[in-house]
Design a protein around this motif. Structure first.
Motif, PDB file in Angstrom:
ATOM      1  N   VAL A   1      -3.838  -3.340  -4.129  1.00 19.01           N
ATOM      2  CA  VAL A   1      -4.621  -2.771  -3.028  1.00 19.01           C
ATOM      3  C   VAL A   1      -6.097  -2.708  -3.392  1.00 19.01           C
ATOM      4  O   VAL A   1      -6.976  -3.044  -2.580  1.00 19.01           O
ATOM      5  CB  VAL A   1      -4.090  -1.371  -2.668  1.00 19.01           C
ATOM      6  CG1 VAL A   1      -5.004  -0.678  -1.656  1.00 19.01           C
ATOM      7  CG2 VAL A   1      -2.679  -1.463  -2.116  1.00 19.01           C
TER       8      VAL A   1
ATOM      9  N   ALA B   1       0.826  -1.207   0.000  1.00 19.79           N
ATOM     10  CA  ALA B   1       0.000   0.000   0.000  1.00 19.79           C
ATOM     11  C   ALA B   1       0.862   1.260   0.000  1.00 19.79           C
ATOM     12  O   ALA B   1       0.522   2.255  -0.649  1.00 19.79           O
ATOM     13  CB  ALA B   1      -0.934  -0.011   1.220  1.00 19.79           C
ATOM     14  N   ARG B   2       2.000   1.215   0.700  1.00 15.65           N
ATOM     15  CA  ARG B   2       2.907   2.367   0.700  1.00 15.65           C
ATOM     16  C   ARG B   2       3.511   2.577  -0.681  1.00 15.65           C
ATOM     17  O   ARG B   2       3.654   3.710  -1.142  1.00 15.65           O
ATOM     18  CB  ARG B   2       3.998   2.148   1.744  1.00 15.65           C
ATOM     19  CG  ARG B   2       5.000   3.305   1.847  1.00 15.65           C
ATOM     20  CD  ARG B   2       5.934   3.082   3.025  1.00 15.65           C
ATOM     21  NE  ARG B   2       6.659   1.828   2.884  1.00 15.65           N
ATOM     22  CZ  ARG B   2       7.798   1.698   2.179  1.00 15.65           C
ATOM     23  NH1 ARG B   2       8.308   2.759   1.555  1.00 15.65           N
ATOM     24  NH2 ARG B   2       8.403   0.536   2.113  1.00 15.65           N
TER      25      ARG B   2
ATOM     26  N   SER C   1       1.098  -2.117  -7.480  1.00 12.16           N
ATOM     27  CA  SER C   1       0.693  -2.065  -6.076  1.00 12.16           C
ATOM     28  C   SER C   1      -0.701  -1.484  -5.935  1.00 12.16           C
ATOM     29  O   SER C   1      -1.506  -1.960  -5.121  1.00 12.16           O
ATOM     30  CB  SER C   1       1.697  -1.224  -5.286  1.00 12.16           C
ATOM     31  OG  SER C   1       3.002  -1.768  -5.372  1.00 12.16           O
TER      32      SER C   1
ATOM     33  N   SER D   1       2.097   1.982  -3.443  1.00 11.38           N
ATOM     34  CA  SER D   1       1.076   2.491  -4.356  1.00 11.38           C
ATOM     35  C   SER D   1       0.933   4.008  -4.291  1.00 11.38           C
ATOM     36  O   SER D   1       0.405   4.602  -5.233  1.00 11.38           O
ATOM     37  CB  SER D   1      -0.276   1.833  -4.051  1.00 11.38           C
ATOM     38  OG  SER D   1      -0.770   2.247  -2.788  1.00 11.38           O
TER      39      SER D   1
ATOM     40  N   TYR E   1      -3.450   5.576  -8.628  1.00 15.21           N
ATOM     41  CA  TYR E   1      -4.879   5.257  -8.562  1.00 15.21           C
ATOM     42  C   TYR E   1      -5.653   5.997  -9.647  1.00 15.21           C
ATOM     43  O   TYR E   1      -6.644   5.485 -10.174  1.00 15.21           O
ATOM     44  CB  TYR E   1      -5.429   5.593  -7.178  1.00 15.21           C
ATOM     45  CG  TYR E   1      -4.930   4.662  -6.102  1.00 15.21           C
ATOM     46  CD1 TYR E   1      -5.541   3.439  -5.876  1.00 15.21           C
ATOM     47  CD2 TYR E   1      -3.823   5.000  -5.327  1.00 15.21           C
ATOM     48  CE1 TYR E   1      -5.082   2.575  -4.893  1.00 15.21           C
ATOM     49  CE2 TYR E   1      -3.353   4.147  -4.344  1.00 15.21           C
ATOM     50  CZ  TYR E   1      -3.983   2.934  -4.134  1.00 15.21           C
ATOM     51  OH  TYR E   1      -3.520   2.067  -3.162  1.00 15.21           O
TER      52      TYR E   1
END
Length: 264
Positions: A240, A20-21, A236, A23, A34
């Protein structure tokens, strides 16, 4: 429970937080990955293909599992034994072996096409692999046993007096099945569908082998972004998003279906 929870935390939660980091930090800080996930036509097409395949697999697996569970619960002792054998044996065979088994059956030189041409049924081989059809077949075969158990549990929990009352009132067997039996097993159907759909979202080996790179799904796209291209940030972000989607589906399973109804 503490050792198990600690193991799960360090084995799954910590790596997930690291992904998550990535991403939001690779290649530069922000939510650009995203945004690319939403705007990139390639990613959109892969997600749509994944949802489409998962939907087909869910419908096929649950329908087949319903028939199998019906025989498992209400069949003769010999039928139940045969069904239990056919349901449990696949768990002893790896997903890789099953995928290559389907390749041997469905490829252009596989058993089905060879027999069809030898018998004069086919003039040329059918394209049964390296496409979505082969992926759906392989995934459905793998996921049917996972749908059988919640359906069988729901069928075992039926109140037989309701079925006997309907029979006593003159309802036919088909009317009893469609108007009473199926609605009373609806929690099991929904639970089995959610379980199959969640499992199907993360499939990697079967689509990679039977799809032959032409039916890329989300899990394979993550692999390609992480291991075969330097786009770790987008890979990533996709990971997520997939984990969050699976979490939402599992929350829906626990919200609308009582776990006791699935476990019997």
């Amino acid at each position: 429970m503490a050792p198990l929870l600690l193991f799960l935390f360090f084995a799954y939660a910590v790596p997930f937080f690291g992904v998550a980091r990535w991403s939001v930090t690779l290649p530069e800080p922000g939510v650009g990955q995203y945004q690319a996930l939403v705007l990139d036509p390639l990613v959109q097409s892969v997600f749509l293909r994944t949802f489409r395949i998962c939907l087909f697999v869910t419908i096929a697996a649950v329908a087949a599992a319903y028939l199998i569970a019906f025989v498992l619960v209400r069949g003769t002792p010999l039928q139940r034994l045969a069904v239990e054998f056919c349901v449990l044996v696949p768990f002893w065979i790896s997903v890789l072996t099953r995928a290559f088994g389907w390749v041997a059956l469905l490829s252009n030189r596989g058993l089905l096409n060879s027999w069809g041409q030898q018998l004069g049924i086919l003039s040329e081989p059918l394209a049964l692999v390296r496409n979505e059809f082969g992926v759906v077949v392989g995934m459905t075969h793998f996921l049917i046993p996972f749908a059988v158990f919640p359906l069988a549990s729901a069928m075992r929990n039926l109140d037989e007096r309701v079925l006997l009352a309907a029979q006593g009132l003159g309802a036919s067997r088909s009317r009893i099945f469609w108007s009473i039996f199926v609605p009373m097993t609806l929690p099991g159907i929904i639970g089995a569908a959610l379980i199959v759909f969640v499992f199907a979202l993360g499939f990697f080996v079967t689509p990679a082998i039977l799809g032959g790179g032409r039916s890329v799904m989300v899990a394979e796209l993550v692999y390609l972004r992480i291991f075969q291209s330097p786009d770790w940030g987008l890979g990533s972000a996709i990971s997520v998003t997939l984990v969050v989607l699976v979490g939402v589906l599992m929350a829906a399973l626990w919200r609308f279906i009582r776990p006791r109804e699935l476990a019997g």
